[in-house]
Design a protein around this motif. Sequence first.
Motif, mmCIF file in Angstrom:
data_model
loop_
_atom_site.group_PDB
_atom_site.id
_atom_site.type_symbol
_atom_site.label_atom_id
_atom_site.label_comp_id
_atom_site.label_asym_id
_atom_site.label_seq_id
_atom_site.Cartn_x
_atom_site.Cartn_y
_atom_site.Cartn_z
ATOM 1 N N THR A 230 0.811 -1.215 0.000
ATOM 2 C CA THR A 230 0.000 0.000 0.000
ATOM 3 C C THR A 230 0.843 1.262 0.000
ATOM 4 O OG1 THR A 230 -0.083 -0.182 2.376
ATOM 5 C CG2 THR A 230 -1.955 -1.048 1.153
ATOM 6 N N VAL A 231 2.111 1.130 -0.400
ATOM 7 C CA VAL A 231 2.970 2.305 -0.433
ATOM 8 C C VAL A 231 2.349 3.386 -1.318
ATOM 9 C CG1 VAL A 231 5.235 3.174 -1.025
ATOM 10 C CG2 VAL A 231 5.002 0.891 -0.077
ATOM 11 N N LEU B 41 -0.723 4.234 -1.651
ATOM 12 C CA LEU B 41 -1.691 5.049 -0.927
ATOM 13 C C LEU B 41 -1.018 5.946 0.099
ATOM 14 C CD1 LEU B 41 -4.679 2.604 -0.485
ATOM 15 C CD2 LEU B 41 -4.613 4.736 -1.782
ATOM 16 N N ILE B 42 0.082 5.472 0.663
ATOM 17 C CA ILE B 42 0.796 6.310 1.618
ATOM 18 C C ILE B 42 1.297 7.562 0.913
ATOM 19 C CG2 ILE B 42 2.725 6.426 3.233
ATOM 20 C CD1 ILE B 42 2.597 3.403 3.480
ATOM 21 N N TYR C 290 0.259 8.802 -1.862
ATOM 22 C CA TYR C 290 -0.921 9.541 -2.297
ATOM 23 C C TYR C 290 -1.440 10.435 -1.159
ATOM 24 C CZ TYR C 290 -5.704 9.605 -4.284
ATOM 25 O OH TYR C 290 -6.921 9.935 -4.778
ATOM 26 N N GLY C 291 -1.588 9.845 0.018
ATOM 27 C CA GLY C 291 -2.067 10.600 1.177
ATOM 28 C C GLY C 291 -1.138 11.752 1.515
#
Lengths: 288, 241, 342
Positions: free
Chosen positions: C306-307, C309-310, C312-313
């Motif tokens: 999930t890097v 999404l990290i 992205y956030g």
Amino acid sequence: MSSDVIIQAIVSGLLMGLVYALVAVGLSLIFGLMEIVNFAHGEFLMLSMFFSFWLWALLGMDPLLSLPIVVLALAVLGFATHYGVIRHVLNAPMLAQICATFGLAIAIRSGAQFLWTPDFRSVQDPLVAGRLEIAGIFIGQPQLVAGLVCFAAFIALWLFVTRTETGLALQATAQDRQAAAVMGIPTDRMFALGWAIGLGCVGVAGAMLSSFYFVFPDVGINFALLAFVAVALGGFGSILGSLVAGVAIGLVESLGGVLISPSYKLLIVFSLYFAVVLVRPMGLFGRY
Amino acid sequence: MSELLLVEGLTKHFGGVTANDGISFDVREGEIIGIIGPNGAGKSTLFDLLTGFQTPDSGSVLLDGHDVTGLRPDRIARMGVGRTFQKLKPFPDLTLVENVMVGALAHTSHVHEARDKALEAIAFVDLLEKRHSFARELSTGQRKRLEMARALATDPRLLLMDEVTGGVDQKTIPGLIELVLALRDKGITILTIEHNMKVMMDVSSRILALQFGKRIAFGKPEKVRNDPHVVDAYLGRADAA
Amino acid sequence: MSKKSNAALEAALAEPVWPAAPPAFTWLGFGVFALLAVYPFIFTGTFSHHLMIMVFLHAIMAQSWNVVAGMSGQISLGHAVFFGLGAYASALLYIKWGITPWIGLLAGMAISALAAAAIGIPTLRLRGHYFAIATLLFGISVQIVFQRWDWVGAASGIFMPIVRDDPWLVLQFHGSKLPYYYLSFGLCVIAFAVVWDLQRRRLGMRLLAVRDEPEAAASLGIDVAWHKVIAFMISGAMMSTAGTFFAQYVLVVDPDRVFNFEISVLALLMVVLGGIGTLWGPALGAAILVPLSEFTRTWFGGTGGTVDLIIYGILILLICIYQPRGLLSIVTERLRRRVDTK
Ligand SMILES: Nc1ncnc2c1ncn2[C@@H]1O[C@H](COP(=O)(O)OP(=O)(O)O)[C@@H](O)[C@H]1O
Ligand SMILES: [Mg+2]
């Protein structure tokens, strides 16, 4: 349906409601101070549950014993969030503030997934476990302890905000930050303190939840949702409102589950919100 | 001359405060009515009641013989009542001409017509060179003119202006007063709240004096000026200052 | 009036109502349009087609959210409802009665507009965050109902049968994504044209007035409540078209996908990052966020879980901190400054 079942539902709803109330009051406190809705609130709850879980898994500390450590960690996170993020969007348009906390939520949740995988975990053999039976009513002991500890934390918060000098300074800042600044209150420090306390509340709730609830990266979402409802229901910024609304939500959820259908629990809670807010657009205790 | 506005016993409470207490008066077509009174006397509340932004607890407002008490503000506006606000409310992210166009669109759905009408209103308040500035970039005096032009563009028969000369520097006051007179000359009946007594005496046909929510005097300027209540409540202090 | 001011008025009246865009912008616009029209023949890979289809789809979603938040000032966190209703409307009409998704598209818009009125009218009195929470809860409520409603396929949703005849009638294209590309491009152009036109109409100007100063708007004869509802209805109908398109594109409609809260959040993010209340902000937001999410997913998705999404956030966070008025404002501010110094 026997009255036992209903009393049972009332008791467990009440206990859970106290947990909701504590999560909600953190949100409400932060909002009351700086009019920012923390959409990462659920993620902080999740983090506190993980902290609690790992302290148990790695060091063998029971969640009840590690409570102070978790609360402290969350308070530190609160400071960090304020100084690292919130301070920089304080004067930005409201939507940018919302987005910032959304971004934070996404980063934290996926960070948790990255580090700990989406697996469900739970604390085994917690210090308090099992159920009490009182007059035919069963009460889960961890739930009982959680409800009581959260209530105690709530009282402590209440006393702090209304009885101490710092608490009053916090209230003054919430009421009018310019006036507070003129009076010599360091508003920026107050904001940071608000975040620390707000997340500290979440820390208490998370630590308590971890002894009877599964711990996983998405666990915060539902709690945060109910906390949003509680805060809006009670009135944004109102401490007492969070308590009343949190408990009301716990009760409605649990009674609705028993009396109507468990799969419509949320809908029933939402209906409560709509019913209240249509009559009182600012919630039960909303000011302005 | 017929009565354009007839106000009877208008009363409004805010919690323990009685902001308006049984206020009655009438306005004839073509008049300029000046409203005076110390801060907190209830002048702005009276405007809010007349324009539907607040609902009176009791009393009535007749506009041209029609009962408009408690109607929504937009309904009253569409009946020909324009207003400006004491706390100015321009549309900050629209340009001046767009601000006034919103007013002009009250009577036409064609933006071109509305634009032309808006420009005329802007020319009237003498702000043409600022027409493409955003409202947030204008000075207080300019924003007051903006509000006048915006209300003017709706073709009001009755215009309520809250503190036209308040909060602007002395130099710009005569210009603003001239505008009020010019609006009257266009055939618009005017209610104006003013702090500047001297100005009021010169331009008003009649003056309504309020104190603590009550009407303490109503009539010709010279009569009101010499009214003992007014002297006591307002002029005495103003003279001393 | 003096002669001089008369002349000034004449000059002002002679100006066009809407100042023309700088020529450079007009050319840039034409260039981008032409590029998008031939894009699928320059970049021929399926992924590059898919990527742009997603950009168009998200641009429509963002523009829809922009109408309600950017033009009338209401913050909705329940826009997924309209996306889902659009998806379900066309899917159900086709599955149950064999009605073409073109009709479904229109039916979805009508249903979404009605749903918008149904949320908008009772919540008119709610301000700011209270309204946002109400829309959020409404969105989740609809999702819960669809999850449990057997007639619409409950939690597993609807699988559209694969049909190979009459692709333009049943709106299914197998083998090539080209038709989907031009379909989404067309829908997107229409959505933007509608907003472009709206901004130049009485309705659009009144919406902006309601957004900026509701009381002043009311004092000018504008029915504030009605305008808020109307904006919500237009926005809902626009969002619905994205939902219908999505249903035809993936051919699966289920509650967790089409009523997902993240759709509502994504719409908000794109608008805020691009530039709220502007015509092109939503397009910019979509053009940045969609590829960002697709590329971080392909670059990091395989190895890091999930890097993507990290990152992205964090990027969202950084934009909020350093460009809180949206990325478009970098260009417009600079442009204004240049005009001012001239
Ligand atoms: N919306 C309101 N809520 C509560 N009190 C109000 C409100 N508006 C006015 N008041 C009170 O009513 C009184 C009259 O105010 P106002 O009409 O603004 O006076 P003026 O315009 O003459 O200065 C004041 O005491 C003010 O505090
Ligand atoms: Mg006043």
